[in-house]
Design a protein around this motif. Structure first.
Motif, mmCIF file in Angstrom:
data_model
loop_
_atom_site.group_PDB
_atom_site.id
_atom_site.type_symbol
_atom_site.label_atom_id
_atom_site.label_comp_id
_atom_site.label_asym_id
_atom_site.label_seq_id
_atom_site.Cartn_x
_atom_site.Cartn_y
_atom_site.Cartn_z
ATOM 1 N N LEU A 135 -8.294 2.328 -12.314
ATOM 2 C CA LEU A 135 -7.430 3.513 -12.342
ATOM 3 C C LEU A 135 -6.492 3.500 -13.548
ATOM 4 N N ALA A 136 -5.921 2.344 -13.842
ATOM 5 C CA ALA A 136 -4.995 2.242 -14.980
ATOM 6 C C ALA A 136 -5.717 2.553 -16.290
ATOM 7 N N TYR A 137 -6.945 2.074 -16.428
ATOM 8 C CA TYR A 137 -7.708 2.320 -17.650
ATOM 9 C C TYR A 137 -8.011 3.812 -17.808
ATOM 10 N N ALA A 138 -8.345 4.477 -16.701
ATOM 11 C CA ALA A 138 -8.613 5.919 -16.760
ATOM 12 C C ALA A 138 -7.386 6.661 -17.278
ATOM 13 N N GLN A 139 -6.218 6.230 -16.841
ATOM 14 C CA GLN A 139 -4.985 6.882 -17.275
ATOM 15 C C GLN A 139 -4.624 6.491 -18.702
ATOM 16 N N ASP A 140 -4.633 5.191 -18.976
ATOM 17 C CA ASP A 140 -4.184 4.706 -20.284
ATOM 18 C C ASP A 140 -5.139 5.082 -21.412
ATOM 19 N N VAL A 166 -9.076 11.293 12.387
ATOM 20 C CA VAL A 166 -9.912 11.325 11.184
ATOM 21 C C VAL A 166 -9.080 11.797 10.001
ATOM 22 N N TYR A 167 -8.184 12.736 10.238
ATOM 23 C CA TYR A 167 -7.295 13.209 9.177
ATOM 24 C C TYR A 167 -6.474 12.036 8.623
ATOM 25 N N GLU A 168 -5.892 11.225 9.500
ATOM 26 C CA GLU A 168 -5.100 10.072 9.059
ATOM 27 C C GLU A 168 -5.974 9.063 8.313
ATOM 28 N N LEU A 169 -7.197 8.877 8.793
ATOM 29 C CA LEU A 169 -8.130 7.976 8.120
ATOM 30 C C LEU A 169 -8.408 8.479 6.704
ATOM 31 N N ASN A 170 -8.746 9.755 6.602
ATOM 32 C CA ASN A 170 -9.108 10.318 5.295
ATOM 33 C C ASN A 170 -7.920 10.434 4.345
ATOM 34 N N HIS A 171 -6.825 10.966 4.827
ATOM 35 C CA HIS A 171 -5.693 11.278 3.950
ATOM 36 C C HIS A 171 -4.749 10.095 3.750
ATOM 37 N N GLY A 172 -4.873 9.085 4.576
ATOM 38 C CA GLY A 172 -4.011 7.911 4.458
ATOM 39 C C GLY A 172 -4.812 6.663 4.132
ATOM 40 N N TYR A 173 -5.471 6.143 5.129
ATOM 41 C CA TYR A 173 -6.140 4.851 5.007
ATOM 42 C C TYR A 173 -7.203 4.828 3.900
ATOM 43 N N ASP A 174 -8.062 5.823 3.840
ATOM 44 C CA ASP A 174 -9.151 5.839 2.847
ATOM 45 C C ASP A 174 -8.807 6.627 1.583
ATOM 46 N N ARG A 175 -7.567 7.039 1.446
ATOM 47 C CA ARG A 175 -7.153 7.861 0.316
ATOM 48 C C ARG A 175 -7.476 7.212 -1.032
ATOM 49 N N ASP A 176 -7.326 5.895 -1.122
ATOM 50 C CA ASP A 176 -7.601 5.211 -2.392
ATOM 51 C C ASP A 176 -9.027 5.457 -2.858
ATOM 52 N N GLN A 177 -9.970 5.464 -1.924
ATOM 53 C CA GLN A 177 -11.364 5.702 -2.300
ATOM 54 C C GLN A 177 -11.561 7.124 -2.810
ATOM 55 N N TYR A 178 -10.940 8.071 -2.137
ATOM 56 C CA TYR A 178 -11.105 9.468 -2.520
ATOM 57 C C TYR A 178 -10.384 9.785 -3.824
ATOM 58 N N MET A 179 -9.275 9.109 -4.060
ATOM 59 C CA MET A 179 -8.577 9.296 -5.326
ATOM 60 C C MET A 179 -9.501 8.883 -6.478
ATOM 61 N N LYS A 180 -10.255 7.796 -6.286
ATOM 62 C CA LYS A 180 -11.200 7.376 -7.332
ATOM 63 C C LYS A 180 -12.258 8.443 -7.592
ATOM 64 N N TRP A 181 -12.706 9.114 -6.530
ATOM 65 C CA TRP A 181 -13.689 10.176 -6.719
ATOM 66 C C TRP A 181 -13.122 11.294 -7.587
ATOM 67 N N VAL A 182 -11.879 11.663 -7.323
ATOM 68 C CA VAL A 182 -11.246 12.735 -8.096
ATOM 69 C C VAL A 182 -11.101 12.306 -9.563
ATOM 70 N N VAL A 183 -10.653 11.083 -9.773
ATOM 71 C CA VAL A 183 -10.549 10.551 -11.139
ATOM 72 C C VAL A 183 -11.926 10.528 -11.784
#
Length: 187
Positions: free
Chosen positions: A90-95, A133-150
């Motif tokens: 993630l840092a490399y994508a930003q930097d 499932v909302y808490e799983l997706n938007h909280g717990y698994d958010r890191d994985q989905y953030m990578k998809w967006v990046v």
């Protein structure tokens, strides 16, 4: 070169032969609760970092689901290495490429993806973790989905960077490999 089971990859890369041989076994909520409980007992107390503990839990659950033997010390080491790689990714994508995503972009992506079509195993996993499932997706698994967006923002950049000099077709797996080679060069 990464293999399809390398957990540091942003997305699972699956070949046709794996699709035939690596199907997710049916797991009940009770099965998943037992696995999660075992992870909390055997692994979690040995890890101080929340992100590493989450990654270790995911690895533990996956290994148990596929009846793989678990060496807790190796699993903890693998989770720590994966956490370092995830942060560097993630840092490399930003930097390097200036890729930044907002919480709103991630939420919209989740709403249009995992929230839109809930998979039964996902529902059972959330129930086993005693969350929606909302808490799983938007909280717990958010890191994985953030990578998809990046990653979606990186695809055209990486394609342009390597497209003209590559003799290979730059499919998604090859693009991931090229990007991850860049990230590894910074570690």
């Amino acid at each position: 070169m990464k293999d399809a089971d390398d957990s540091s990859a942003p997305f699972e890369k699956v070949t046709n032969s794996q699709v035939e041989t690596k199907t997710v076994p049916e797991m009940t909520v009770g099965d998943l609760k037992d696995i999660l409980s075992d992870s909390q007992r055997d692994v979690a107390p040995q890890i101080n970092n929340d992100f590493e503990r989450k990654l270790a839990e995911r690895l533990y659950v996956e290994m148990k689901m596929f009846d793989e033997s678990i060496d807790v010390n190796k699993l903890i080491t693998r989770a720590a290495e994966q956490a370092d790689f995830e942060r560097a990714w993630l840092a490399y994508a930003q930097d390097r490429y200036g890729i930044v995503v907002t919480d709103e972009e991630v939420d919209v992506w989740i709403e249009n993806g995992p929230d839109a079509e809930i998979v039964e195993l996902q529902r059972r996993y959330a129930e086993a973790k005693e969350m929606s499932v909302y808490e799983l997706n938007h909280g717990y698994d958010r890191d994985q989905y953030m990578k998809w967006v990046v990653w979606e923002k990186l695809i055209p950049i990486i394609t342009e960077r390597y497209g003209e000099s590559s003799e290979q077709v730059l499919d998604n797996n090859r693009l991931i490999e090229l990007y991850e080679d860049e990230v590894k060069g910074t570690l």
